[in-house]
Write a protein that holds these residues in place. Structure first.
Motif, PDB file in Angstrom:
ATOM      1  N   PRO A  28     -17.827  56.404  34.000  1.00 26.84           N
ATOM      2  CA  PRO A  28     -18.805  55.318  33.404  1.00 26.84           C
ATOM      3  C   PRO A  28     -17.914  54.333  33.167  1.00 26.84           C
ATOM      4  O   PRO A  28     -16.744  54.203  32.892  1.00 26.84           O
ATOM      5  N   SER A  29     -18.742  52.896  33.069  1.00 28.67           N
ATOM      6  CA  SER A  29     -17.920  51.653  32.913  1.00 28.67           C
ATOM      7  C   SER A  29     -17.939  51.200  31.479  1.00 28.67           C
ATOM      8  O   SER A  29     -19.093  51.421  30.737  1.00 28.67           O
ATOM      9  N   GLY A  47     -31.983  46.914  27.673  1.00 27.02           N
ATOM     10  CA  GLY A  47     -32.470  47.765  28.687  1.00 27.02           C
ATOM     11  C   GLY A  47     -31.768  48.893  29.106  1.00 27.02           C
ATOM     12  O   GLY A  47     -32.238  49.798  29.841  1.00 27.02           O
ATOM     13  N   ILE A  48     -30.611  49.186  28.172  1.00 25.19           N
ATOM     14  CA  ILE A  48     -29.872  50.565  28.350  1.00 25.19           C
ATOM     15  C   ILE A  48     -30.072  51.364  27.196  1.00 25.19           C
ATOM     16  O   ILE A  48     -30.133  50.832  26.216  1.00 25.19           O
ATOM     17  N   GLU A  49     -30.402  52.742  27.489  1.00 31.10           N
ATOM     18  CA  GLU A  49     -30.326  53.743  26.440  1.00 31.10           C
ATOM     19  C   GLU A  49     -28.987  53.972  26.172  1.00 31.10           C
ATOM     20  O   GLU A  49     -28.470  54.977  27.072  1.00 31.10           O
ATOM     21  N   GLY A  79     -19.102  50.900  24.150  1.00 31.63           N
ATOM     22  CA  GLY A  79     -19.081  52.184  24.824  1.00 31.63           C
ATOM     23  C   GLY A  79     -19.043  52.183  26.172  1.00 31.63           C
ATOM     24  O   GLY A  79     -18.284  51.241  26.598  1.00 31.63           O
ATOM     25  N   THR A  80     -19.810  52.833  26.976  1.00 33.79           N
ATOM     26  CA  THR A  80     -19.692  52.852  28.372  1.00 33.79           C
ATOM     27  C   THR A  80     -21.171  52.925  28.758  1.00 33.79           C
ATOM     28  O   THR A  80     -22.143  53.478  28.142  1.00 33.79           O
ATOM     29  N   GLY A  85     -27.079  52.197  35.238  1.00 35.09           N
ATOM     30  CA  GLY A  85     -27.296  51.195  34.624  1.00 35.09           C
ATOM     31  C   GLY A  85     -28.293  51.238  33.811  1.00 35.09           C
ATOM     32  O   GLY A  85     -28.675  50.216  33.258  1.00 35.09           O
ATOM     33  N   THR A  86     -28.963  52.251  33.414  1.00 28.48           N
ATOM     34  CA  THR A  86     -29.978  52.488  32.452  1.00 28.48           C
ATOM     35  C   THR A  86     -29.689  53.325  31.280  1.00 28.48           C
ATOM     36  O   THR A  86     -30.227  53.372  30.307  1.00 28.48           O
TER      37      THR A  86
END
Length: 171
Positions: A28-29, A47-49, A79-80, A85-86
């Protein structure tokens, strides 16, 4: 000698292939973002959970729990983010309101503005609203003397574009 060299080369290729990982999934980034909370079941921002299972959560610099967060708050998330991307994992979530104080005037019905201790707040149909005061059911019901907390984005001229307004008390 040629056969011995080819045998050694074959063994070397075999050892290298055995030591390389077959796991082609990238890690993960890392991320550090600011955005509006749009939902829960984790925390949804931009838009990210974000999974919050092991996240440290702060409100005004004080440790708290996810229960202190609400839709419409602008938060900072560290975080990451996964490759999809979601989804991602939050390690830290911080919330600081833009202003909390006494309302001096409300002209939302006329021009979409609220004056909180001299700070001009722009309110529109996208502003999330919550009230702990009976009879105040929408932003236009707020009156001078009410105490509100505002979260949003600031403009270059000092105006706050509210993403959330919470009426704390009547006076």
């Amino acid at each position: 000698p040629l056969i011995k060299a080819l045998g050694t080369l074959g063994l070397l290729v075999f050892l290298i292939s055995c030591s390389s990982s077959n796991d082609s999934s990238p890690s993960p980034s890392p991320t550090s973002v600011s955005g509006v909370i749009t939902g829960f079941g984790s925390v949804f921002v931009n838009g990210i959970e974000y999974d919050t299972t092991n996240a440290s959560i702060f409100e005004e610099g004080t440790p708290t729990t996810e229960d202190a967060l609400a839709v419409g708050m602008v938060v900072a998330v560290q975080g990451t983010v996964n490759d999809d991307g979601t989804t991602g994992t939050a390690t830290r979530i911080s919330y600081d309101d833009n202003v909390e104080g006494i309302v001096l005037s409300n002209t939302i019905a006329v021009d979409g503005k609220l004056d909180v201790m001299g700070q001009i707040i722009n309110v529109d149909g996208n502003t999330t609203f919550e009230s702990h005061v009976v009879g105040i059911n929408q932003p236009s019901d707020i009156v001078a003397g009410n105490v509100v907390e505002v979260s949003g984005y600031t403009s270059g001229n000092g105006t706050i574009f509210a993403t959330r307004i919470e009426v704390k008390t009547a006076t």
